[in-house]
Each structure stands twice: as structure tokens, then as C-alpha cells.
Design a protein around this motif. Structure first.
Motif: not given
Length: 372
Positions: A57-74
């Protein structure tokens, strides 16, 4: 397949792979993303994320969005694999700036074009107002013919709101207006020793002008705004369209009960305001200048005529029509959102007060020219 939410690294290949498995739903306990991310160590420029979930549900979407932000920072590029149907589209919508509403740029018009658009707007508003007034007159004609589809229960409910429900505020304002008129007049009459004529000034001022006008201003802010907001909310919620679909004329079903309730209640409220205004003047006369109740009442009755009383009642009827028509018109012409309802209510109150002042001035001027 594991039904718990799991996030772990797979170092079996040449490059690490982040595995997202299990059931990623709101009711599942989830691992801490920041701790798992630090366990990955030095990451390659292209990081594969393999998604293999049993439910999401929305939990998976929230996880993927956070992964994208962490990847962008590094400065790491994510390669998302095995996404369920719909998740990729939702992520694209979240990344796309076009999903946010953009206000269209207003074209730059010259002064001639602005003048023409202004004239067109005024002409359209006048035409719509004339159509609305004509339809209301037709509805009143059908009412007198016994063919109007108006429920008496709606009339009594509207009368309760704009009649007895308005008595407390009308009583307060009318009493204060009488006090103010008497106090201002007394300051001038005291110099001539003519304090008794406070009764004359208050009686004439309340019955001919202030009683009807102040009651109308109160009803404009109380009832006119309520009509615009109620009907505007019905318009925004498409309730009026539903009435039309089922064959109920909105003007007969919604407008007539409110207009008739105002026509009945306004003269009653005006008489009530006149009486309390005279009483407010008596409070100043008796409290500051020792005018007895009999003196004040006799002086007021000697000065007042039936013409003065009827002029006030006639003004109250005119004001009732203006309040009802303008409030209902802005409600029916309201847009389809909450902002439009607020704007319609504001426009209704402003337009009603302007119309009240202009109509009062016109009636007073006509009465002066006719000598009544």
C-alpha cells in the motif's frame, strides 16, 4: 514468500542488491531504512533495488520515495526492478512537476481590450440579473395561481431563521441606535433648553430611517449572507442540478420560501426596532434630563404621523426584496468549489449593503420631493 516487511542487502553478486520483500502494508512492522542503508557501505554508481512483495500500500511508495532521496544525496542512480503494477506510474506522478496545478498566465490586454472586457462583464451581469428577476416574478405569479411547487415547511423554517431568530441582535442594535440618536441630539438641544424635543428627533429618526435601515443592515449580514452561503454550497455540491434533474424548479423550491419569509419578517422586525429605538431615547431623556415617561411618550405620539410609520414599513419591504434577491442570486451564480462559496457570500453582503443605502437615499429623496 515471507509475509513480514523485510529490507536486506544481497552481496552474492558483483554489486550489492537491495532486496525489498514481504508484505509492505501499514499494519506490518518495518525495518529502519537509515540503519539498513548504512549497512550497504560504499555503494556503486548504479544500485539495483529488487522489489518482490506479497502485498503493498502507501508504505511501499513511502519507502521507495525515501530510497530515491537517499540515493540522490549520495549521487547514486537507482534501478528499480520488479515493481508491482501501478507503483511505477505513481512514482512518476510524484516526480512530475506537472501534477501540481499551474495558474495560466494572463494575457496582456491593452486598455481598449480591458475596457471591452469590462463592458462585456457588466452587460452579462445585468442580463443575468434581469433573467433572474424575471424568473422570480414568474415563480411568484405561479404561487398566486396556486401552481408553485413550494413547501410550507420550508417557508416556516426560513421564517424562524430570519424572524424570531433575529430578534436578539435587532433588539440590541435598535436600542443602541436610539441611545446614540438621543445623546447626539441632546448635546445640541441642551443649548436651547429644548431637551424635550429629543423625543421628536428619536421618534422621527427611528420610524422613517434608522429603524428600517439598521434592521436591513443586520439582516444583510445575517440572513443575506446565509442565503448566499447555503445556496452556494448546494450549487457547489451539485444539489441544485439534482433538483433540476428530478423536475423541481430551484426558484420555486429554494428562493420563494426565503423571499416570502423575509417579506413577512422584515416589517415585524422594523416595528420592533422602532419601539426599542424610542425606548433607548427615553433612557437618555429620563436619565440625563429628567423627562418623565408620560411627557416623552406624549411628545413622541404628537410628532409621529401614520405617514412616517408607513414610510418605514415600505422601506422595510423594499429592503427585504433586495436582501432576498441579491443573496439568492449570488448563491445560484456561485462556482463549484469552497473558495467560490466564500467569494459569493462576500459579494452578496457588499452588494446588499450598497443596494440598501442607494435605495434608502432614492426613497428619501422621492418622499422629500413629494412633501411626505
Amino acid at each position: 514468500m515471507n509475509m513480514t516487511a523485510s529490507l536486506e542487502w544481497d552481496h552474492s553478486g558483483e554489486a550489492p542488491v537491495l532486496q525489498v520483500v514481504g508484505s509492505w502494508t501499514l499494519d506490518q512492522r518495518k525495518p529502519e531504512l537509515s540503519e539498513v542503508w548504512r549497512q550497504g557501505g560504499r555503494l556503486p554508481e548504479q544500485l539495483a533495488v529488487h522489489v518482490n512483495v506479497a502485498a503493498w500500500d502507501s508504505s511501499l511508495l513511502a519507502l521507495l520515495r525515501r530510497l530515491q532521496r537517499l540515493a540522490t544525496e549520495q549521487q547514486v542512480a537507482l534501478n528499480l526492478q520488479g515493481l508491482p503494477d501501478g507503483v511505477e506510474r505513481l512514482l512518476e506522478m510524484a516526480d512530475s512537476p506537472s501534477t501540481q496545478a499551474k495558474e495560466a498566465d494572463k494575457p496582456a490586454y491593452g486598455w481598449v481590450a480591458r475596457l471591452g472586457l469590462g463592458a462585456l462583464t457588466v452587460t452579462t451581469a445585468i442580463a443575468n440579473s434581469c433573467i433572474f428577476i424575471g424568473e422570480v416574478i414568474q415563480a411568484i405569479g405561479r404561487l398566486f395561481a396556486g401552481k408553485a411547487r413550494m413547501r410550507m415547511s420550508d417557508f416556516w423554517m426560513a421564517f424562524q431563521q430570519c424572524g424570531p431568530g433575529a430578534l436578539p441582535i435587532v433588539a440590541l442594535i435598535a436600542s443602541l441606535i436610539g441611545l446614540i440618536l438621543a445623546f447626539v441630539g441632546a448635546a445640541q438641544l441642551e443649548a436651547f433648553g429644548a431637551q424635550l424635543y429629543i423625543a421628536n428627533m428619536v421618534a422621527i429618526g427611528m420610524t422613517r430611517e434608522m429603524g428600517a435601515l439598521m434592521t436591513a443592515v443586520i439582516m444583510a449580514g445575517r440572513t443575506g449572507a446565509a442565503y448566499a452561503a447555503e445556496i452556494g454550497s448546494m450549487q457547489a455540491n451539485e444539489e441544485i442540478d439534482a433538483l433540476k434533474t428530478f423536475g423541481f424548479p430551484p426558484l420555486e423550491f429554494l428562493i420563494l420560501p426565503r423571499l416570502l419569509a423575509l417579506l413577512v419578517s422584515m416589517p415585524i422586525l422594523t416595528v420592533f426596532a422602532d419601539a426599542l429605538g424610542v425606548f433607548g431615547g427615553f433612557v437618555i431623556g429620563a436619565g440625563l434630563f429628567d423627562i418623565s415617561a408620560s411627557q416623552y411618550l406624549n411628545q413622541s405620539l404628537e410628532m409621529l404621523t401614520l405617514t412616517d410609520f408607513l414610510i418605514g414599513l415600505f422601506k422595510s419591504l423594499v429592503f427585504a426584496v433586495l436582501i432576498g434577491l441579491i443573496g439568492c442570486y449570488y448563491g445560484l451564480s456561485c462556482g463549484r468549489n469552497a473558495q467560490a462559496v466564500g467569494q459569493a457570500t462576500t459579494n452578496a453582503v457588499v452588494s446588499i449593503i450598497v443596494a440598501l443605502v442607494i435605495s434608502d437615499a432614492v426613497i428619501t429623496l422621492i418622499c422629500t420631493q413629494l412633501g411626505i
